[in-house]
Scaffold this motif. Structure first.
Motif, PDB file in Angstrom:
ATOM      1  N   ILE A   1      26.776  17.365  -1.181  1.00 50.70           N
ATOM      2  CA  ILE A   1      26.786  16.224  -0.278  1.00 50.70           C
ATOM      3  C   ILE A   1      27.130  16.725   1.116  1.00 50.70           C
ATOM      4  O   ILE A   1      28.174  17.352   1.314  1.00 50.70           O
ATOM      5  N   PRO A   2      26.296  16.560   2.092  1.00 48.37           N
ATOM      6  CA  PRO A   2      26.628  17.009   3.466  1.00 48.37           C
ATOM      7  C   PRO A   2      27.575  16.030   4.153  1.00 48.37           C
ATOM      8  O   PRO A   2      27.418  14.817   4.016  1.00 48.37           O
ATOM      9  N   VAL A   3      28.474  16.556   4.929  1.00 52.53           N
ATOM     10  CA  VAL A   3      29.421  15.744   5.688  1.00 52.53           C
ATOM     11  C   VAL A   3      29.501  16.351   7.084  1.00 52.53           C
ATOM     12  O   VAL A   3      29.644  17.566   7.222  1.00 52.53           O
ATOM     13  N   LEU A   4      29.395  15.545   8.120  1.00 49.59           N
ATOM     14  CA  LEU A   4      29.462  16.002   9.503  1.00 49.59           C
ATOM     15  C   LEU A   4      30.779  15.549  10.094  1.00 49.59           C
ATOM     16  O   LEU A   4      31.102  14.365  10.058  1.00 49.59           O
ATOM     17  N   VAL A   5      31.527  16.502  10.636  1.00 46.87           N
ATOM     18  CA  VAL A   5      32.809  16.188  11.283  1.00 46.87           C
ATOM     19  C   VAL A   5      32.724  16.685  12.722  1.00 46.87           C
ATOM     20  O   VAL A   5      32.462  17.881  12.956  1.00 46.87           O
ATOM     21  N   THR A   6      32.849  15.772  13.683  1.00 42.81           N
ATOM     22  CA  THR A   6      32.739  16.106  15.101  1.00 42.81           C
ATOM     23  C   THR A   6      34.138  16.162  15.689  1.00 42.81           C
ATOM     24  O   THR A   6      34.940  15.226  15.514  1.00 42.81           O
ATOM     25  N   LEU A   7      34.428  17.242  16.427  1.00 39.87           N
ATOM     26  CA  LEU A   7      35.729  17.447  17.042  1.00 39.87           C
ATOM     27  C   LEU A   7      35.521  17.578  18.542  1.00 39.87           C
ATOM     28  O   LEU A   7      34.680  18.376  18.999  1.00 39.87           O
ATOM     29  N   LYS A   8      36.217  16.770  19.332  1.00 41.94           N
ATOM     30  CA  LYS A   8      36.116  16.820  20.778  1.00 41.94           C
ATOM     31  C   LYS A   8      37.508  17.107  21.347  1.00 41.94           C
ATOM     32  O   LYS A   8      38.415  16.300  21.160  1.00 41.94           O
ATOM     33  N   ALA A   9      37.560  18.253  21.998  1.00 40.41           N
ATOM     34  CA  ALA A   9      38.830  18.621  22.667  1.00 40.41           C
ATOM     35  C   ALA A   9      38.804  18.045  24.079  1.00 40.41           C
ATOM     36  O   ALA A   9      37.774  18.007  24.725  1.00 40.41           O
ATOM     37  N   ARG A  10      39.975  17.679  24.533  1.00 34.22           N
ATOM     38  CA  ARG A  10      40.053  17.025  25.848  1.00 34.22           C
ATOM     39  C   ARG A  10      40.505  18.041  26.888  1.00 34.22           C
ATOM     40  O   ARG A  10      41.455  18.780  26.677  1.00 34.22           O
ATOM     41  N   CYS A  11      39.751  17.972  27.989  1.00 39.21           N
ATOM     42  CA  CYS A  11      40.093  18.881  29.092  1.00 39.21           C
ATOM     43  C   CYS A  11      40.582  18.022  30.237  1.00 39.21           C
ATOM     44  O   CYS A  11      39.812  17.221  30.782  1.00 39.21           O
ATOM     45  N   SER A  12      41.810  18.195  30.596  1.00 40.39           N
ATOM     46  CA  SER A  12      42.380  17.378  31.652  1.00 40.39           C
ATOM     47  C   SER A  12      43.234  18.286  32.534  1.00 40.39           C
ATOM     48  O   SER A  12      44.184  18.924  32.060  1.00 40.39           O
ATOM     49  N   SER A  13      42.854  18.340  33.823  1.00 37.83           N
ATOM     50  CA  SER A  13      43.589  19.128  34.832  1.00 37.83           C
ATOM     51  C   SER A  13      43.647  20.588  34.417  1.00 37.83           C
ATOM     52  O   SER A  13      44.663  21.274  34.568  1.00 37.83           O
TER      53      SER A  13
END
Length: 1566
Positions: A1452-1464
């Protein structure tokens, strides 16, 4: 003129373009403008070529201009296409940009499904954009090409500018020349017109002179005609005098001739009386013979029956034998005639040969006597050979030659020509013998006592032998009528037969069938030799009737005789003719035989009786005698209905008369009838009759046919009884006496007396005929004529009929008096004393010249006092009969005549003396009917003259003709023009200029209200459709107006409001809106008049009753048929012996019983149940529509107007309504058959959807049919935008007889009652359909609270269910249909938004449950039972919801998206969690499960960290796995880091999840 072969600059085509093919060429062929060139030739000498060049140049320039405009149009069109393409490209670019933005948004939302769909649309849009760009390039190329061509055409136009200017100048010059030519022509036309007028004037002068000359010539001719008439009158009198003298001389000669005829008739009567005794003896003998004949027939019949022989068959055989003999005789007769023709031809040829041989014979030596004899013998032998069918034997031939040779010395001087002459002389002798009159009479037999012998004499043996020989041998003589050649004996020449017979003709007259007759025949030798004779036989057809007792005699000297006996026994009742054939040495001879039956020989002594001229009042009688000279009696009767022409003459001749004698006698009779009809000599007639008795048998049929031809106009009747009853008319002056019919015996005569009693001067004729019961006897017509002569002076017209006369009118007639006197006489006309006031004769006295006429004038003016003055007048019938007399000097008896007339009145009578029209509005017309009666017995023309303009008389504008005693209804239509009182008189003038006045009076009023139109003519309106007319009703009263009241016209009516009310007739098709109201002074109201034809309820019920009656009759006939079928079925049931078995059921009985039950079910309803809405009512209505024909009706609708408002204190009191103010509106309403009818729903035009739940849609259909004879194009009205009704299908054209179904839907959105109208339109009508429906808001409650229905975790291939209950609290059934949101057809794009309300609890959670199909098989994991249905009012419905996992994928395929935050500049690691749980199940064996990550080291290299990397999970519990991504120091901005790591879960089974980790750095990440 030189022609150069070169092209002008305008003709040069561009080399680069092949499409420009318009040339400005002045030398084109095919233009014919000779007329225009001829016009210009008058002023300036323009050549034909110049004019043609101008027009050709103009044509080419026009073509070039047209080509230029076409190119400009093409360029503009290409530019428009380019512009449209650029707009499409711009639109596609905008769509692409929008689509790219949506793709970015979906990428952000991580919606893979929507992203895939958007990318497909983006690809398709890019393809369209590419095709549009290619199209743009192609259009650019085409536009450049068109612009290039346009520029080339413009260049060509520039080249032709000088040429165009030249053409314009030439055209202006040509127009000037044309105008000059037109002016010249106009001047010429004027001069020609003046010349023509001058010629016409001269012609009129000539005609006037000619007319004057003709008038003078005509006057001269008139004067000459008068002089010539005077001279002609003088000679005419002399001619008339001479003609009168000649007429008197002819009358004297006729009188002398009449006296001679009388003497001849008297002598004839004397001769007839002398022969009556002999006829009586013959009649007695004929009666005795008839009795004997009957007795013999009876005896013969009895003897045949006694012998056992069939008498009928025997008689039939005898007839067959006779027919055979007759045919044989006919054949022999034809052979005889052919032989005679052959002999005559041979003799003619021999004569011709002898004549040719005479000339050479003079040069040759004379032949000796022996040679002459031999030549003569050869000729005679040749003749005998042709005459005799059986040649003589050799011995006989030698004996004859020897005998003749011994006598050659005495006959040597004769020649062949003399032989021929002797042969002709023999023929003449035979003809004399045939027509010789026998000396003995038929009154007594030749041998006394021969007819009285009753004993048959048995023939002896010799006689029998001779008879047998006669029957067997064939007679050698072919024809007994052939003449014999001259025979010489001892130097003497013999002409004729060698033997003579006494009697010369064997005659058996008036024989009876079955009797035997005998006759002795004596043959005497008259030749100059001693010879004997041989009997050869009788004619073949007489062999069965004759027996000849012949004993061959010895040689007989000259003068010696012998006798023989002929026995005749007739077997048929027919005339017979034949001959006895003999042979002798000198040649054959024969004795003729005649046998005649009894016949009626009827004749009259005279067929034309002329009484001559006798004075009125005398009585003269003449007698005609009807004589029967035959031996057969008959019945005669008189018939006056015989139609014979006066010129026809008929004399009944006896049947014994031959054809030749009959023709001669008929000619003599006709001559005698013209000269002296009664001068026939009786002795001559009797001698003719006796001379023809020998040929009676063969001439009987000819006599009858000749008699019929002699009287072609006779009309004979076949009914004897009718003939007996028909008698000559006794109403004329010629009458018959008592004898009308009777029996005339043989040889008897009947006398008929005819009496002539003249009563009226003039000629009287009577034609009648004798008819006889004997079919062979033809009717004998009798013509009687008499002339009645009046006194010397008489009135030519004794009855003067003046027909129908009117009182006080003059009528004239002429009285003609004729005189046959030889001197002039004085006449005096007398009028009775009573009629002298009314009648007059001018002159009263006069002299009539000898044998001339005198005329007087009768004047008749009937006065009103005629009934009192004259006793000859009947006032009741109007008949007038006036006897008048003319006194003649010297004449004792005056001449009388009568004047007849019917006197009638000339009055026309009205049934009213005065006509009062009453009060009449100036806007209306009042009609009053009167009855106009013609009291006269003659038709009379009438007309109303001087009729005022405000009155109209109908029909035919007051003109017409009234028949005698006829009454006509006349309509007087009064139309007041102003408000005043009218008193006038109408004048009716008759055709004889009599005036009849009628007084009339009326009062004109001015109503306060006024209609814009008082007559509305509707067009032909179909039943079910409606027509509308708009009128205006206005109150024209203002402060300056006044209303003249009828009682006191001068009083002003107050200005006030008026009430109005239209009174509609009951059961009419008319509707008026508003039908009542109130109008203020000066106010105007719009009135709508609607005509909607419909079928009356009474008509529909009557038609339904008729159909019901027919249905009852059919039902009764079906019951009778079923009853008969049951009886037949009972008879067909076999009788079985009773053995305890149950009888089987007959299927036929069951069938009959079923039919009977069906018949009971189809019993027609009660007539009381026929009410509107029932099936019988609607069927009758449809039947009337199909059979509807044109209907025309007129309505006159009154509009009552009040005198003012009701009292203010009591508004309920009715105001005063004046009848003088009433307005009338006339409507003409034609109705026709509807071309379009509704055939569904029993023809009802109301469609009721009833109660429908809000949100639902109910569909109903109705069908229309085209019943007209032409196609109809259907269209419909448009529903309102917010209407709950809708039409779902399109309308089309339907042919005659076709049907079309309309589909309607009702979808209520609010809970209320709805009503709308749908109009189905065609060319001839508009069909209105009423749509009804009611929207009901459903009240449905659910047992679920509306939150998410959570089934928890369910293992694959297992099912979890929950029950939800819906309760219907509304008053109507509620239909339901359960659908998943992801499968709903109403789901919009981006369907996740529709169930967003379900995910409110996960709004702040990072875990979002999936919506829609989740199984890999494509099926939904959720299901509901039942899916659809209906919940009745007040009831509930349970729904079972189930979840079923059928996923079987091992990976079973599962997609996990991770977004790191860039601030200053600082990067915050991205963290996500995965939930791993162990589902509780009844099939679970283990108590928990485990999980672990594979290839964790590679994850760490990319910055991913998973905690824990493995672990255990208890059943029914969850465990969170934390995933953290921290970017490395060398990470590039916006770079996506992707890593796929397997996650293995172990429980009762093992599942592997391919987890894809995607990480990136974002400034917008939360």
């Amino acid at each position: 003129m030189e022609v150069e072969d070169r092209r002008s600059p305008a003709e040069v085509e561009p080399d680069r373009c092949g499409q420009l093919d318009v040339h400005v060429s002045p030398e084109d062929d095919g233009v014919d403008d000779g007329d225009l060139a001829a016009m210009a030739d008058g002023c300036k000498k323009r050549s034909y070529a110049e004019t043609a060049r101008m027009f050709k140049l103009r044509r080419n320039l026009d073509q070039l201009d047209c080509f230029h405009r076409q190119k400009e149009h093409d360029v503009l069109k290409a530019r428009e296409k380019l512009k449209l393409c650029q707009q499409n490209i711009q639109s596609l670019l905008e769509q692409r940009d929008n689509l790219e933005r949506e793709i970015e948004q979906q990428k952000v939302t991580d919606n893979s499904v929507a992203l895939f769909r958007l990318r497909a649309r983006h690809k398709h849009l890019c393809q369209k954009l590419h095709s549009e760009e290619e199209l743009e390039g192609h259009i650019n190329i085409e536009l450049k090409q068109l612009e290039l061509e346009l520029s080339e055409v413009e260049v060509e136009l520039g080249r032709c500018s000088l040429l165009r200017q030249e053409v314009q100048e030439e055209e202006q010059l040509f127009q000037v020349l044309k105008a000059q030519k037109a002016a010249t022509r106009l001047q010429q036309e004027r001069e020609a017109s003046q010349n023509l007028q001058l010629k016409m004037k001269n012609l009129r002068d000539k005609q006037a002179a000619m007319l004057k000359k003709e008038k003078t010539e005509c006057q001269r001719k008139i004067e000459e005609g008068r002089e010539s008439r005077k001279i002609a009158a003088k000679y005419l009198k002399q001619t008339v005098k001479r003609m009168n003298q000649q007429e008197a001389e002819r009358e004297r000669q006729n009188q002398e001739l009449l006296e001679k005829r009388l003497q001849a008739v008297k002598s004839l009567k004397t001769n007839i009386e002398a022969t009556q005794e002999n006829l009586q003896v013959q009649q007695s003998r004929a009666r005795a013979n008839a009795q004997k004949k009957e007795q013999l027939q009876r005896q013969l019949r009895e003897s045949l029956q006694a012998q056992g022989i069939n008498s009928i068959k025997h008689m039939y055989q005898q007839k067959q034998q006779q027919e055979t003999k007759r045919k044989e005789g006919e054949f022999q007769e034809s052979q005889k005639s052919k032989r005679v023709e052959i002999v005559s031809k041979i003799l003619q040829e021999e004569q011709l040969t002898n004549r040719r041989q005479r000339k050479p014979a003079l040069l040759l030596p004379k032949p000796s006597a022996t040679e002459k004899f031999l030549s003569l013998r050869r000729a005679s032998e040749k003749l005998a050979y042709y005459l005799d069918s059986v040649p003589p034997s050799a011995a006989e031939e030698k004996a004859t030659i020897f005998r003749d040779f011994s006598d050659t010395s005495s006959s040597s001087s004769s020649s062949a020509c003399s032989d021929v002459e002797d042969l002709e002389g023999t023929e003449e002798n035979e003809e004399k013998v045939n027509h010789q009159i026998p000396t003995d009479s038929l009154a007594e037999p030749e041998f006394s006592g021969l007819w009285d012998q009753h004993i048959k004499k048995m023939p002896n043996e010799n006689t029998t032998l001779v008879q047998t020989q006669l029957r067997q041998e064939k007679p050698p003589i072919a024809s007994g009528k052939l003449n014999m050649t001259a025979k010489r004996n001892r130097g003497k020449e013999l002409k004729g037969p060698p033997f003579i017979s006494k009697p010369e003709v064997i005659l058996f007259k008036d024989f009876d069938v079955g009797k035997m007759y005998k006759k002795k025949i004596v043959l005497t030798n008259i030749s100059y030799a001693v010879i004997n004779c041989k009997f050869l036989g009788v004619s073949p057809h007489l062999k069965n009737f004759f027996t000849i007792n012949f004993q061959p005699p010895t040689l007989l000297s000259t003068g010696m005789s012998f006798d023989m006996q002929a026995i005749f026994q007739p077997m048929i009742n027919e005339d017979l003719e034949g001959e006895l054939q003999f042979a002798s040495v000198l040649g054959p001879f024969f004795v003729p035989i005649r046998c005649t039956v009894k016949k009626c020989i009827l004749k009259v002594d005279s067929q034309f009786i002329d009484f001559g001229s006798h004075v009125v009042g005398q009585t003269i009688s003449r007698t005609i005698t009807l004589t029967n000279k035959g031996a057969l009696a008959t019945h005669f009767s008189l018939d006056s209905s015989t139609c014979l022409s006066p010129e026809t003459s008929y004399v009944q001749m006896p049947p014994q008369v031959s054809t030749n004698t009959f023709e001669a006698s008929s000619q003599n009779t006709a001559t005698n009838n013209q000269n002296s009809p009664e001068s026939i000599d009786a002795e001559d007639v009797q001698s003719k009759l006796q001379s023809q008795e020998l040929s009676a048998g063969e001439q009987q049929e000819q006599s009858v046919s000749e008699g019929v031809k002699t009287v072609p106009g006779a009309c004979l009747s076949s009914d004897l009884d009718t003939q007996t009853d028909q008698t000559p008319s006794d109403s004329s002056d010629i009458k018959l006496k008592d004898v009308r019919g009777g029996e005339i015996e043989p040889f008897e005569s009947v006398k008929l007396e005819i009496i002539f009693t003249p009563t009226i001067p003039g000629e009287t004729r009577l034609d009648f005929s004798f008819k006889f019961s004997d079919k062979t006897s033809k009717p004998i017509p009798i013509h009687v004529r008499g002339v009645a002569v009046s006194m010397p002076v008489w009135v030519l017209q004794p009855n003067i009929d003046l027909k129908i006369c009117m009182f006080d009118r003059l009528y004239q007639d002429t009285i003609m008096v004729q005189s046959r006197a030889s001197t002039a006489l004085k006449l005096t006309f007398e009028v009775c004393q009573d009629m002298r006031k009314h009648m007059e004769i001018l002159p009263k006295t006069g002299f009539i010249q000898a044998q001339s006429s005198f005329s007087a004038q009768l004047k008749f003016i009937p006065r009103r006092s005629l009934s009192k003055d004259a006793k000859f007048f009947d006032s009741d019938t109007g008949v007038l009969e006036v006897p008048m007399t003319v006194q003649v000097a010297g004449q004792v008896q005056p001449a009388h005549f009568t004047v007849h007339a019917i006197v009638t009145s000339s009055d026309l009578q009205f049934d009213h003396t005065e006509v009062d029209f009453g009060y009449c509005s100036i806007y209306q017309s009042v009609k009053s009917s009167i009855r106009l009666t013609n009291l006269s017995l003659l038709p009379q023309d009438f007309g109303f003259l001087g009729v005022p303009e405000f009155i109209e008389v109908q029909p035919n504008d007051g003109f017409g003709t009234l028949l005698p005693q006829e009454t006509l209804e006349v309509d007087l239509i009064f139309s007041a023009q102003t408000a005043k009182e009218y008193v006038f008189q109408l004048c009716c003038k008759s055709g004889i200029n009599r005036d009849f006045l009628l007084s009339c009076r009326a009062v004109g009023v001015h109503p306060p209200l006024e209609l814009s139109h008082f007559l509305v003519q509707f067009g032909a309106t179909a039943v079910g459709d409606q027509s509308t007319a708009m009128l205006f009703l206005s109150n024209h009263q203002t402060g300056r107006d006044q209303n003249r009241q009828p009682v006191s016209p001068g009083v002003k009516a107050p200005v006030m409001p008026r009430l109005f009310s239209f009174a509609l007739p009951e059961d009419s098709d008319i509707g008026i809106s508003p039908s009542a109201g109130r109008l203020l002074p000066g106010e105007r109201c719009l009135v709508q008049v609607t005509f909607k034809p419909r079928l009356l309820d009474q008509e529909i019920k009557e038609e339904a009753l008729r159909r019901l009656h027919r249905a009852k009759l059919l039902y009764e006939s079906e019951l009778e048929g079923n009853r008969l079928a049951e009886q037949e079925a009972k008879l067909e049931i076999p009788l079985e012996p009773s053995k305890g078995k149950k009888a089987s059921v007959n299927p036929k009985n069951s069938k009959v019983s079923n039919e009977a039950e069906k018949g009971k079910q189809s019993e027609p309803p009660d007539p009381g149940n026929i009410v509107p809405g029932s099936s019988w009512y609607e069927e009758a209505k449809a039947s009337l529509l199909y059979s509807f024909r044109k209907r025309y009706r007129e309505y006159t609708i009154p509009c009552f107007v009040s005198d003012g408002d009701p009292p203010e204190d009591d508004k309920l009191v009715q105001p005063a309504w004046s009848p003088f103010n009433t307005l009338y509106l006339k409507l003409q309403c034609p109705a026709v058959q509807p071309p379009l009818v509704v055939i569904s729903n029993n023809g009802c035009n109301i469609i009721n959807f009833h109660q429908v739940t809000v949100g639902e849609r109910v569909i109903k259909r109705f069908t229309v049919q085209n019943i007209s004879q032409e196609s109809l194009d259907l269209s419909s009205s448009v529903f309102d935008v917010y209407s709950p009704f809708s039409l779902l299908n399109a309308l089309r054209s339907i042919r005659p007889g076709e049907k079309h179904t309309l589909i309607l839907a009702f979808s209520p959105t609010l809970g209320k009652k709805c009503c709308d109208m749908l109009e189905v339109r065609c060319q001839k009508m508009t069909l209105e359909m009423t749509l009804l429906g009611e929207g009901i808001v459903p009240a449905v409650t659910s047992s679920h609270n509306g939150d998410v229905l959570d089934f928890g975790y369910v293992l694959e291939k297992e099912t979890a269910s929950q029950v939800v209950k819906l309760q219907n609290s509304s008053a109507v059934p509620v239909s339901f249909r359960v659908m998943l949101a992801s499968l709903s057809p109403f789901r919009p794009q981006g369907g996740a938004d529709r169930v967003a309300f379900l995910l409110d609890r996960y709004a702040n959670s990072h875990v979002h449950p999936a919506v829609g199909t989740q199984n890999y098989s494509g099926l939904s994991v959720f299901s509901v039972v039942p899916v659809e249905g209906s919940i009745p009012p007040g009831q509930s419905q349970e729904f079972t919801r189930s979840e079923s996992e059928v996923t079987e994928s091992p990976t079973i395929p599962v997609l996990v998206t991770l977004k790191a935050r860039c601030s200053s500049g600082a990067i915050t690691p991205a963290v996500r969690e995965l939930q791993v749980g162990c589902i509780r199940s009844t099939q679970t064996i283990k108590k928990g499960g485990e999980f672990y990550w594979d290839n964790v080291a590679s994850l760490q290299q990319q910055g991913f960290n998973v905690e824990p990397s493995k672990g255990n999970v208890d059943t029914g519990q969850r465990r969170a796995i934390r995933i953290t991504w921290t970017p490395h120091t060398g990470y590039k901005p916006y770079e996506v880091v992707q890593m796929c790591v397997p996650l293995t879960l172990k429980g009762d089974g093992m599942n592997v999840y391919r987890v894809t980790l995607m990480a990136l750095v974002s400034t917008t990440a939360d």
